[in-house]
Design a protein around this motif. Structure first.
Motif, PDB file in Angstrom:
ATOM      1  N   MET A   1      -4.167   7.672 -16.110  1.00  0.00           N
ATOM      2  CA  MET A   1      -3.364   7.194 -14.986  1.00  0.00           C
ATOM      3  C   MET A   1      -2.395   6.118 -15.468  1.00  0.00           C
ATOM      4  SD  MET A   1      -4.675   5.949 -11.213  1.00  0.00           S
ATOM      5  CE  MET A   1      -5.470   4.445 -11.770  1.00  0.00           C
ATOM      6  N   LEU A   2      -1.200   6.082 -14.876  1.00  0.00           N
ATOM      7  CA  LEU A   2      -0.222   5.064 -15.224  1.00  0.00           C
ATOM      8  C   LEU A   2      -0.786   3.669 -14.971  1.00  0.00           C
ATOM      9  CD1 LEU A   2       3.014   6.594 -13.602  1.00  0.00           C
ATOM     10  CD2 LEU A   2       2.360   6.663 -16.024  1.00  0.00           C
ATOM     11  N   ALA A   3      -0.459   2.745 -15.867  1.00  0.00           N
ATOM     12  CA  ALA A   3      -0.881   1.351 -15.680  1.00  0.00           C
ATOM     13  C   ALA A   3      -0.162   0.762 -14.474  1.00  0.00           C
ATOM     14  CB  ALA A   3      -0.565   0.543 -16.930  1.00  0.00           C
ATOM     15  N   SER A   4      -0.851  -0.105 -13.762  1.00  0.00           N
ATOM     16  CA  SER A   4      -0.246  -0.726 -12.581  1.00  0.00           C
ATOM     17  C   SER A   4      -0.873  -2.094 -12.337  1.00  0.00           C
ATOM     18  CB  SER A   4      -0.427   0.162 -11.352  1.00  0.00           C
ATOM     19  OG  SER A   4      -1.800   0.378 -11.084  1.00  0.00           O
ATOM     20  N   TYR A   5      -0.185  -2.886 -11.530  1.00  0.00           N
ATOM     21  CA  TYR A   5      -0.606  -4.246 -11.224  1.00  0.00           C
ATOM     22  C   TYR A   5      -0.438  -4.461  -9.734  1.00  0.00           C
ATOM     23  CZ  TYR A   5       0.304  -4.348 -16.210  1.00  0.00           C
ATOM     24  OH  TYR A   5       0.318  -4.043 -17.545  1.00  0.00           O
ATOM     25  N   PHE A   6      -1.515  -4.843  -9.056  1.00  0.00           N
ATOM     26  CA  PHE A   6      -1.468  -5.037  -7.606  1.00  0.00           C
ATOM     27  C   PHE A   6      -1.504  -6.532  -7.310  1.00  0.00           C
ATOM     28  CE2 PHE A   6      -2.856  -2.344  -3.722  1.00  0.00           C
ATOM     29  CZ  PHE A   6      -1.882  -2.962  -2.949  1.00  0.00           C
TER      30      PHE A   6
ATOM     31  N   ILE B   1       4.309  -0.586 -11.112  1.00  0.00           N
ATOM     32  CA  ILE B   1       3.809   0.505 -11.947  1.00  0.00           C
ATOM     33  C   ILE B   1       4.591   0.564 -13.260  1.00  0.00           C
ATOM     34  CG2 ILE B   1       3.461   3.013 -12.087  1.00  0.00           C
ATOM     35  CD1 ILE B   1       3.321   3.047  -9.017  1.00  0.00           C
ATOM     36  N   ASP B   2       3.874   0.735 -14.376  1.00  0.00           N
ATOM     37  CA  ASP B   2       4.510   0.994 -15.667  1.00  0.00           C
ATOM     38  C   ASP B   2       4.807   2.488 -15.781  1.00  0.00           C
ATOM     39  OD1 ASP B   2       4.514  -1.603 -16.602  1.00  0.00           O
ATOM     40  OD2 ASP B   2       2.640  -1.401 -17.728  1.00  0.00           O
ATOM     41  N   LEU B   3       6.072   2.831 -15.924  1.00  0.00           N
ATOM     42  CA  LEU B   3       6.462   4.238 -16.041  1.00  0.00           C
ATOM     43  C   LEU B   3       5.941   4.846 -17.347  1.00  0.00           C
ATOM     44  CD1 LEU B   3      10.154   4.033 -14.768  1.00  0.00           C
ATOM     45  CD2 LEU B   3       8.243   5.216 -13.646  1.00  0.00           C
ATOM     46  N   PRO B   4       5.846   6.174 -17.413  1.00  0.00           N
ATOM     47  CA  PRO B   4       5.424   6.830 -18.662  1.00  0.00           C
ATOM     48  C   PRO B   4       6.278   6.360 -19.839  1.00  0.00           C
ATOM     49  CG  PRO B   4       5.637   8.443 -16.894  1.00  0.00           C
ATOM     50  CD  PRO B   4       6.173   7.147 -16.354  1.00  0.00           C
ATOM     51  N   GLY B   5       5.624   6.095 -20.965  1.00  0.00           N
ATOM     52  CA  GLY B   5       6.334   5.663 -22.156  1.00  0.00           C
ATOM     53  C   GLY B   5       6.691   4.200 -22.179  1.00  0.00           C
ATOM     54  N   HIS B   6       6.227   3.434 -21.174  1.00  0.00           N
ATOM     55  CA  HIS B   6       6.613   2.035 -21.051  1.00  0.00           C
ATOM     56  C   HIS B   6       5.399   1.143 -20.773  1.00  0.00           C
ATOM     57  CE1 HIS B   6      10.384   4.175 -20.371  1.00  0.00           C
ATOM     58  NE2 HIS B   6      11.024   3.050 -20.627  1.00  0.00           N
ATOM     59  N   GLY B   7       5.530  -0.146 -21.132  1.00  0.00           N
ATOM     60  CA  GLY B   7       4.469  -1.095 -20.837  1.00  0.00           C
ATOM     61  C   GLY B   7       3.120  -0.611 -21.346  1.00  0.00           C
ATOM     62  N   LEU B   8       2.107  -0.717 -20.493  1.00  0.00           N
ATOM     63  CA  LEU B   8       0.774  -0.234 -20.864  1.00  0.00           C
ATOM     64  C   LEU B   8       0.605   1.253 -20.604  1.00  0.00           C
ATOM     65  CD1 LEU B   8      -1.500  -3.210 -19.711  1.00  0.00           C
ATOM     66  CD2 LEU B   8      -0.561  -2.711 -21.984  1.00  0.00           C
ATOM     67  N   SER B   9       1.703   1.916 -20.217  1.00  0.00           N
ATOM     68  CA  SER B   9       1.704   3.385 -20.092  1.00  0.00           C
ATOM     69  C   SER B   9       2.428   4.042 -21.271  1.00  0.00           C
ATOM     70  CB  SER B   9       2.393   3.811 -18.784  1.00  0.00           C
ATOM     71  OG  SER B   9       1.760   3.271 -17.654  1.00  0.00           O
TER      72      SER B   9
ATOM     73  N   ILE C   1       4.786  -2.917  -0.957  1.00  0.00           N
ATOM     74  CA  ILE C   1       6.039  -2.682  -1.677  1.00  0.00           C
ATOM     75  C   ILE C   1       5.687  -2.166  -3.064  1.00  0.00           C
ATOM     76  CG2 ILE C   1       8.166  -3.693  -2.549  1.00  0.00           C
ATOM     77  CD1 ILE C   1       8.021  -5.771  -0.343  1.00  0.00           C
ATOM     78  N   VAL C   2       6.156  -0.958  -3.380  1.00  0.00           N
ATOM     79  CA  VAL C   2       5.854  -0.317  -4.664  1.00  0.00           C
ATOM     80  C   VAL C   2       7.089  -0.391  -5.546  1.00  0.00           C
ATOM     81  CG1 VAL C   2       5.124   1.803  -5.813  1.00  0.00           C
ATOM     82  CG2 VAL C   2       4.217   1.233  -3.548  1.00  0.00           C
ATOM     83  N   CYS C   3       6.949  -1.034  -6.717  1.00  0.00           N
ATOM     84  CA  CYS C   3       8.094  -1.341  -7.583  1.00  0.00           C
ATOM     85  C   CYS C   3       8.075  -0.485  -8.853  1.00  0.00           C
ATOM     86  CB  CYS C   3       8.074  -2.805  -7.985  1.00  0.00           C
ATOM     87  SG  CYS C   3       8.055  -3.959  -6.590  1.00  0.00           S
ATOM     88  N   LEU C   4       9.244   0.080  -9.174  1.00  0.00           N
ATOM     89  CA  LEU C   4       9.425   0.821 -10.427  1.00  0.00           C
ATOM     90  C   LEU C   4      10.567   0.198 -11.215  1.00  0.00           C
ATOM     91  CD1 LEU C   4       9.236   4.671  -9.703  1.00  0.00           C
ATOM     92  CD2 LEU C   4       7.464   3.185 -10.661  1.00  0.00           C
ATOM     93  N   HIS C   5      10.322  -0.091 -12.488  1.00  0.00           N
ATOM     94  CA  HIS C   5      11.313  -0.685 -13.379  1.00  0.00           C
ATOM     95  C   HIS C   5      12.257   0.383 -13.938  1.00  0.00           C
ATOM     96  CE1 HIS C   5       9.182   0.998 -16.841  1.00  0.00           C
ATOM     97  NE2 HIS C   5       8.063   0.660 -16.216  1.00  0.00           N
ATOM     98  N   GLY C   6      13.174  -0.044 -14.785  1.00  0.00           N
ATOM     99  CA  GLY C   6      14.117   0.868 -15.416  1.00  0.00           C
ATOM    100  C   GLY C   6      13.711   1.241 -16.827  1.00  0.00           C
ATOM    101  N   LEU C   7      14.547   2.059 -17.471  1.00  0.00           N
ATOM    102  CA  LEU C   7      14.310   2.444 -18.856  1.00  0.00           C
ATOM    103  C   LEU C   7      14.239   1.200 -19.730  1.00  0.00           C
ATOM    104  CD1 LEU C   7      14.184   5.197 -20.522  1.00  0.00           C
ATOM    105  CD2 LEU C   7      16.451   4.526 -21.347  1.00  0.00           C
ATOM    106  N   LEU C   8      13.285   1.179 -20.644  1.00  0.00           N
ATOM    107  CA  LEU C   8      13.025   0.090 -21.581  1.00  0.00           C
ATOM    108  C   LEU C   8      12.293  -1.083 -20.957  1.00  0.00           C
ATOM    109  CD1 LEU C   8      16.467   0.076 -23.435  1.00  0.00           C
ATOM    110  CD2 LEU C   8      14.271   0.607 -24.495  1.00  0.00           C
ATOM    111  N   GLY C   9      12.064  -1.053 -19.627  1.00  0.00           N
ATOM    112  CA  GLY C   9      11.415  -2.163 -18.956  1.00  0.00           C
ATOM    113  C   GLY C   9       9.921  -1.969 -18.803  1.00  0.00           C
ATOM    114  N   SER C  10       9.333  -2.776 -17.926  1.00  0.00           N
ATOM    115  CA  SER C  10       7.912  -2.676 -17.593  1.00  0.00           C
ATOM    116  C   SER C  10       7.689  -3.425 -16.289  1.00  0.00           C
ATOM    117  CB  SER C  10       7.037  -3.281 -18.703  1.00  0.00           C
ATOM    118  OG  SER C  10       7.123  -4.699 -18.687  1.00  0.00           O
TER     119      SER C  10
END
Length: 264
Positions: A1-6, A46-54, A18-27
């Motif tokens: 599962m994608l990493a996330s922080y509540f 949420i950390d998108l695939p390929g980013h942060g702890l995802s 409020i559900v937040c998604l970052h941009g490319l290269l972010g987290s």
């Protein structure tokens, strides 16, 4: 599962998550300035695939990415709890795709707020050009030193408002990324593979509000011609929620509050 922080968890006021998604290269860390100013709301980043702890996860296309996000939402948010989607750049485009293509129909989405989100390219020629550009970037992220690629990445016209100090700070922050993971996500979600979504979004029964920085000429123009409600933030560039988190969160709170007043 994608990493996330509540943050701030579920409260008893029945305010939306409020559900937040970052941009490319972010987290998810990119939203830290906003989380401190949105303490009245439960906030899921949420950390998108390929980013942060995802970083170890990947997606093949927009549909797969939306399914991964849906899995996180089901895990954290009670059924039928109201949700506000808040996305920046790539995150905004993923939310747009999910909304336009009904990938989030299982959830009680009340509002979509898009920061610097592209509605899509209209012509096949534009898409071919964009694919060629993104393919070249993906090859560089795969094969070259990350610091070298990032130095060129942040020279693109969309980042022209950055000072050299801001540019250097972003590069240092983005060195946490893995080039091959970034390349994979870039090609899975390239604008070249995105449909033109504006008409579908305008016909959606879910309200949409767009935000951009005053200095972000490209997205300011896109928002002006979209026909959708939008706000711009004075003296901010492409990444307005980092340039001026106070002004950004004021817009978010204003739109959420207006929606809740109308609903009640």
């Amino acid at each position: 599962m994608l990493a996330s922080y509540f943050y701030h968890k579920m409260n008893t006021s029945k305010l939306p998550v409020i559900v937040c998604l970052h941009g490319l290269l972010g987290s998810s860390e990119d939203w830290s300035g906003c989380t401190e100013l949105l303490t009245d709301y439960p906030l899921l980043c949420i950390d998108l695939p390929g980013h942060g702890l995802s970083q170890h996860l990947h997606c093949d296309d927009f549909k797969m990415c939306c399914d991964q996000i849906s899995h996180v939402l089901r895990h954290h948010i009670p059924s039928q709890a109201p949700i506000v989607l808040l996305g920046y750049s790539l995150g905004a485009r993923i939310f747009m795709n999910g909304l336009a293509r009904n990938h989030f129909n299982a959830f009680n989405i009340k509002l979509l707020i898009c920061e610097s989100g592209h509605f899509g390219l209209k012509s096949d020629e534009q898409k071919r050009q964009r694919f060629s550009q993104d393919y070249a970037w993906a090859a560089r992220f795969t094969n070259e030193a990350l610091e070298t690629v990032l130095d060129d990445w942040y020279q693109q016209p969309v980042f022209q408002s950055l000072s050299q100090m801001q540019r250097n700070a972003l590069i240092n922050k983005r060195l946490k990324n893995v080039g091959t993971s970034v390349a994979s996500t870039l090609m899975a979600t390239t604008l070249a593979k995105q449909d033109y979504l504006l008409d579908l979004l305008k016909n959606s029964n879910i309200p949409i509000h767009c935000i951009c920085g005053e200095k972000d000429n490209k997205f300011k123009q896109l928002n002006e011609y979209s026909g959708l409600p939008y706000s711009f933030i004075h003296q901010a560039g492409h990444n307005a929620h980092i340039d001026d988190p106070q002004a950004f969160t004021n817009i978010v709170k204003s739109n959420v509050s207006a929606l809740w007043l109308d609903a009640n």
